[in-house]
Write a protein that holds these residues in place. Structure first.
Motif: not given
Length: 416
Positions: A234, A237, A241-242, A260, A262, A317, A319
């Protein structure tokens, strides 16, 4: 319209000054421009080498321009490179970039700032990346006969250049010596305005991600965390999104590892993210190779690892597409990862292409994300086809840097 442009810049400067005591990014932007002309003059004192000036708004544009910067440095070793940023998110991360000799914030556009900056830098060439269109800087460069090019530019019919009242901004575009667009549609839009100094070169980010993939860094702690399981990456993000990802993480956290990275890595944002994820998540800075595998979710609380992290992914994914716009998909696409992202991706040509090719899946809700993911996850052959198609797409789009560098040679040596 010029009056509105000037008023807008002054209002922006005032807003930054007012926000600086309360907002870290505004504070960095203001502090970075304190006595910047004096610091630039001191840095350039005694320099006798010709200067090539590269300007990027932020970190994303820097990565976009980086292949051209590095190709230029390799080909023109007698030049010094001046690199400027508009935003702290670019300057603060790359202020020690070894590929440039001088790195500064760009002074806010004004007649006096443009005259003084160009007089100090004396560039032989100026290269603006993607969306950078500054009236006074381009005016001074044109008046002084300094070649200035725009690279990886992309245009859409809804932009102000193509409105009836957009004449002032159309004239800004006419000040470029040449504009290199990402696609044919952009070139045709400019030609409809009688702007013919245009070439379709493509997006230099394809060259950049291929370079990055070839030199990807090994991350022992990440390897220890993944335990050779499938990994759902991810990248970049935001909280929105989370929120969409949480049901998927909850459903698959026992069989898939989640990483993740971010977009915001300040302490407040990381603390909020950890609270949202709850038990089973750990910060990169607070675990080790010996303990990382005990966790289901690894949160990256630093900057600079993302492009290498994607090499560990099985899925990704990306973001941003529930907010202002989608972040960089190509850093993941170069590794052939099936991609998922939110609904706001239309401004990004590569995202449109990847959706059309069936390699990327835009979603609006958690339910849509789960459905799209499971269709890929439960069909290994489908996933493999996506990966191969995606890698071929990235390879075919490469080459913009070479086109631009060939033309730069003509600009700098017109009689050669």
């Amino acid at each position: 319209m010029k009056l509105l442009y000037d008023i807008g810049l002054k209002a922006y400067k005032t807003a930054i000054a007012l926000a600086a005591p309360f907002h870290p990014k505004a504070s960095l932007m203001q502090q970075g421009r304190v006595q910047q002309f004096e610091r630039l003059q001191e840095a350039l004192q005694g320099n006798t080498a010709p200067i090539a000036w590269f300007h990027c708004a932020s970190l994303g544009e820097f990565e976009q321009g980086r292949p051209v910067i590095e190709a230029f440095r390799s080909q023109y070793q007698g030049y010094k490179i001046l690199l400027t940023f508009f935003s702290p998110s670019g300057y603060e991360v790359r202020k020690n970039y070894a590929g440039a000799d001088y790195i500064f914030y760009l002074p806010l556009d004004s007649p006096a700032a443009a005259q003084r900056f160009v007089a100090l830098a004396k560039p032989r060439l100026a290269v603006f990346v993607k969306y950078e269109f500054w009236h006074y800087y381009l005016q001074v460069l044109q008046q002084q006969g300094i070649p200035v090019i725009s690279i990886s530019a992309i245009f859409r019919p809804d932009q102000i250049f193509f409105k009836l009242y957009g004449g002032f901004y159309r004239n800004i575009l006419r000040r470029f010596t040449h504009i290199y667009t990402q696609n044919q549609i952009s070139a045709e839009l400019l030609q409809q305005l009688a702007i013919f100094q245009v070439s379709v070169a493509g997006d230099t980010r394809f060259d950049r991600v291929l370079q990055t993939a070839a030199g990807v860094k090994k991350l022992p702690l990440v390897e220890a965390f993944t335990q050779q399981k499938d990994v759902f990456m991810i990248g970049s993000s935001w909280p929105a999104d989370i929120e969409v990802l949480l049901p998927l993480i909850e459903k698959y956290k026992d069989s898939i590892k989640f990483i993740i990275a971010p977009h915001e890595v300040n302490p407040k944002s990381i603390t909020a993210l950890m609270a949202t994820l709850g038990a089973g998540a750990v910060r990169f800075s607070e675990t080790s190779e010996a303990t990382a595998s005990a966790h289901a979710v690894l949160v990256i609380d630093n900057v600079g690892m993302l492009s290498s992290l994607y090499s560990y992914g099985t899925y990704a994914y990306i973001g941003g597409a529930f907010g202002a716009g989608l972040h960089n998909t190509l850093e993941a696409a170069v590794f052939g990862l099936p991609l998922f992202f939110g609904p706001r991706y239309e401004k990004f040509q590569e995202a449109q292409d990847l959706v059309r090719l069936g390699c990327a899946f835009p979603v609006k809700t958690s339910g849509e994300l789960l459905t799209a993911f499971e269709q890929v996850h439960t069909q290994p052959e489908h996933r493999q086809n996506i990966s191969e198609t995606e890698k071929q797409y990235v390879q075919k789009q490469a080459g913009a840097t070479s086109i631009i560098m060939t033309d730069i040679q003509q600009l700098l040596n017109p009689t050669a």
